[in-house]
Enzyme design. Structure first.
Site, PDB file in Angstrom:
ATOM      1  N   TYR A 112      -9.918   1.967   4.428  1.00  0.00           N
ATOM      2  CA  TYR A 112     -10.846   0.883   4.774  1.00  0.00           C
ATOM      3  C   TYR A 112     -11.429   1.123   6.170  1.00  0.00           C
ATOM      4  CZ  TYR A 112     -11.927  -3.831   6.604  1.00  0.00           C
ATOM      5  OH  TYR A 112     -12.514  -4.914   7.219  1.00  0.00           O
ATOM      6  N   LYS A 138      -9.429 -11.866  -0.918  1.00  0.00           N
ATOM      7  CA  LYS A 138      -9.904 -11.035  -2.034  1.00  0.00           C
ATOM      8  C   LYS A 138      -9.535 -11.630  -3.391  1.00  0.00           C
ATOM      9  CE  LYS A 138     -11.174  -8.244   1.215  1.00  0.00           C
ATOM     10  NZ  LYS A 138     -12.589  -8.207   1.655  1.00  0.00           N
ATOM     11  N   ASP A 161      -0.256  -2.911   2.762  1.00  0.00           N
ATOM     12  CA  ASP A 161      -1.333  -3.901   2.689  1.00  0.00           C
ATOM     13  C   ASP A 161      -1.646  -4.116   1.211  1.00  0.00           C
ATOM     14  OD1 ASP A 161      -3.828  -5.181   2.570  1.00  0.00           O
ATOM     15  OD2 ASP A 161      -4.474  -4.333   4.480  1.00  0.00           O
ATOM     16  N   ILE A 193      -3.516  -6.709  -0.272  1.00  0.00           N
ATOM     17  CA  ILE A 193      -4.448  -7.831  -0.391  1.00  0.00           C
ATOM     18  C   ILE A 193      -5.233  -7.822  -1.695  1.00  0.00           C
ATOM     19  CG2 ILE A 193      -4.649  -8.043   2.115  1.00  0.00           C
ATOM     20  CD1 ILE A 193      -7.439  -6.836   1.911  1.00  0.00           C
TER      21      ILE A 193
END
Length: 440
Positions: free
Chosen positions: A152, A276, A237, A239
Site C-alpha cells: 500500500y 473497508k 494488517d 483491514i
C-alpha cells in the site's frame, strides 16, 4: 479571496520538512488530478474517473437501511445512553460496549475460527493511526520494518514520516504470484543487517493491498516462524478480512496462533478497521489487537492522541451488536464484491488485459507490461500519465507500491456505481483499440 501573508524564514522541525510524507508519489498525484477534474455523469462526463481510491460503496444501502429501521442507534432517545453521558465520556479505553461489539464482529468475519478478547482491543482513529502507533511502540527512529512488495503506497507515509522508522522491502514477483517466500524474507533481513539497520519486525497485509489476494496458511506459518527465529515482531494488517469473496478463503494470523496454543503470540499484533469491510472511512474507526500485554498498555496510553468520538462508538456498538444485521451484511457484501470483481475482470479481459487472479479486496492487480515502451519504472510512469491525462482514469502504478516489476497497476472498482464502472471499462477498451490501430 485568500489572505496573502509574507512567509518569513522561520525554521520548522525535521519532521515538518522531511520528504518521508510520501505525497510526491504518483499515487497522490493521481488523486490531485481527479480532484481538479472529477467525473460526473451529467455535469462533467469527460472528467477523471477515480479508480485509485480503495473505498467500499457497494453495500452502503444496507447501512442506510439499518439506520432507518434503528433510529435509536444514532439518537439520544429512550433506552439510549443520554447526551450528557456521551458528551462527557473521555476514557481512552473506549466504550466497553463498543469494544465487545468490535471483538465479536472480528470473530464473525473469521467464521468463528478465532477468538478475540475485548480487553485487548485498543481503539484508534482508523488503521492509519493504528499502524503508525504500533510503529512508534515497536521501533526506534532508524529501525526498520520488513514489508512485502508490492505494498500500500500510504505505508511510506504511515510507517516512516513521524516515527523516523524505515521500510525494508521484501521483494516478491510474479514467478509465484507475488507470495512471500522464506528466501525473500532472509534476503531482506540480511540486506538490512549489511546496511547496519536494526530490523524490529515484519508487517504484512492480509488480504493484500494492492494484490487483492489472501495469504496462504503455509506462508503465514513461514512468516511467523521467521519472526520467531529472528526474535522480531509480526504485524498483520487485516483491514480487508471481511472483503474476501468467500469466508473460507481468508486465514487470519489469529487462527495460526490459536492452533499453536498461542506459542510465540507475544510478538504478534493485528490491525483492523471498519473503513473497508463496512465502508465507513469517514468514521475513522481502527483497532490494534495485540497478544503482548505491554503493547496493549502502551497502545492504549498513546491512543489518547487518536481517539474515536463517543457518539461514533455508541452508533457502531448498536449496529455491530445486532447479529442478524451483521450476518446478512457480511454475506451480502462478499457476494456484491465478488460480482463487481467479475465485472471488471471480464471487462478488462475483453479489452485484451489480464490481471492477477484475486479473491479479496476492492481492487484488481492489472498487467499492462505489454504496453510499456521500455520495461522500466520510467516506461510505467509514462504509460500511467497517458492513462490519467488522455483516458481520464486515475489508477495506481505499481512503482508507487514499490513493485519491482514494471507494468502492474492497481485498479479500484468498489468506490463507484456499476454505470460509472461501465464508462471506465469502455474508456479502457477504446484506449486498447487505439493502441492496436497505432501499432498495426
Amino acid at each position: 479571496m485568500a489572505i496573502e501573508i509574507e512567509q518569513p524564514s522561520v525554521g520548522l522541525s525535521k519532521v515538518a520538512v522531511s520528504e518521508t510524507h510520501g505525497e510526491d508519489s504518483p499515487y497522490f498525484a493521481g488523486w490531485k488530478a481527479y480532484n481538479e477534474d472529477p467525473y460526473n455523469e451529467s455535469s462533467n462526463p469527460s472528467g477523471v474517473i477515480q479508480m485509485g481510491l480503495a473505498e467500499n460503496q457497494v453495500s452502503f444501502d444496507l447501512l442506510e437501511e439499518y439506520l432507518e429501521q434503528h433510529s435509536e442507534a444514532s439518537s439520544w432517545g429512550k433506552g439510549s445512553p443520554g447526551f450528557r453521558e456521551n458528551a462527557l465520556f473521555q476514557d481512552y479505553h473506549g466504550l466497553e460496549s463498543f469494544r465487545q461489539a468490535m471483538a465479536g464482529f472480528m470473530e464473525q468475519i473469521r467464521g468463528g475460527r478465532a477468538k478475540f478478547d475485548p480487553d485487548r482491543v485498543v481503539l484508534t482513529a482508523g488503521a492509519t493511526a493504528a499502524n503508525e502507533l504500533l510503529t512508534f511502540i515497536l521501533a526506534n527512529p532508524g529501525d526498520a520494518l520488513l514489508v512485502p512488495t508490492p505494498y500500500y503506497p500510504g505505508f511510506d507515509r504511515d510507517l516512516r514520516w513521524r516515527t523516523g522508522a524505515k521500510i525494508v522491502p521484501i521483494h516478491c514477483d510474479i514467478s509465484n504470484n507475488f507470495q512471500v517466500t522464506t528466501q525473500a524474507l532472509e534476503a531482506a533481513y540480511e540486506g538490512a543487517v549489511a546496511m547496519n539497520i536494526n530490523v524490529r519486525g515484519v508487517l504484512i497485509t492480509n488480504p493484500s493491498n494492492p494484490l487483492g489476494v489472501t495469504i496462504q496458511r503455509s506462508v503465514l506459518e513461514e512468516i511467523l516462524d521467521f519472526s520467531t527465529r529472528k526474535n522480531i515482531h509480526l504485524v498483520s494488517d487485516e483491514i480487508y478480512s471481511g472483503s474476501t469473496f468467500s469466508s473460507s478463503e481468508f486465514i487470519s494470523i489469529a487462527e495460526i496462533l490459536e492452533a499453536r496454543g498461542y506459542k510465540d503470540s507475544e510478538r504478534v499484533h493485528i490491525v483492523y478497521s471498519l473503513s473497508k469491510d463496512l465502508g465507513l472511512p469517514g468514521f475513522r474507526v481502527g483497532t490494534i489487537y495485540s497478544y503482548n500485554d505491554k503493547v496493549v498498555t502502551t497502545a492504549r496510553r498513546m491512543s489518547s492522541f487518536t481517539l474515536i468520538s463517543s457518539q461514533t462508538q455508541h452508533l457502531l456498538a448498536s449496529m455491530l451488536s445486532n447479529k442478524k444485521f451483521t450476518e446478512n451484511y457480511i454475506k451480502e457484501n462478499r457476494e456484491r464484491l465478488r460480482k463487481r470483481y467479475e465485472m471488471i475482470i471480464q471487462g478488462l479481459r475483453s479489452a485484451g488485459i489480464e490481471c492477477l487472479k484475486g479473491n479479496a479486496g476492492l481492487f484488481c492487480w492489472m498487467n499492462l507490461s505489454p504496453l510499456l515502451e521500455t520495461p522500466t519504472r520510467e516506461g510505467e510512469v509514462a504509460l500511467w500519465k497517458s492513462i490519467l491525462h488522455e483516458v481520464k482514469l486515475n489508477i495506481s502504478p505499481g512503482s508507487s507500491c514499490r513493485c519491482s516489476e514494471p507494468g502492474w497497476f492497481r485498479v479500484c472498482f468498489a468506490n463507484m456505481s456499476e454505470e460509472t464502472l461501465e464508462v471506465a471499462l469502455k474508456r479502457i477498451h477504446n484506449f486498447m483499440e487505439q493502441r492496436k490501430t497505432a501499432s498495426s
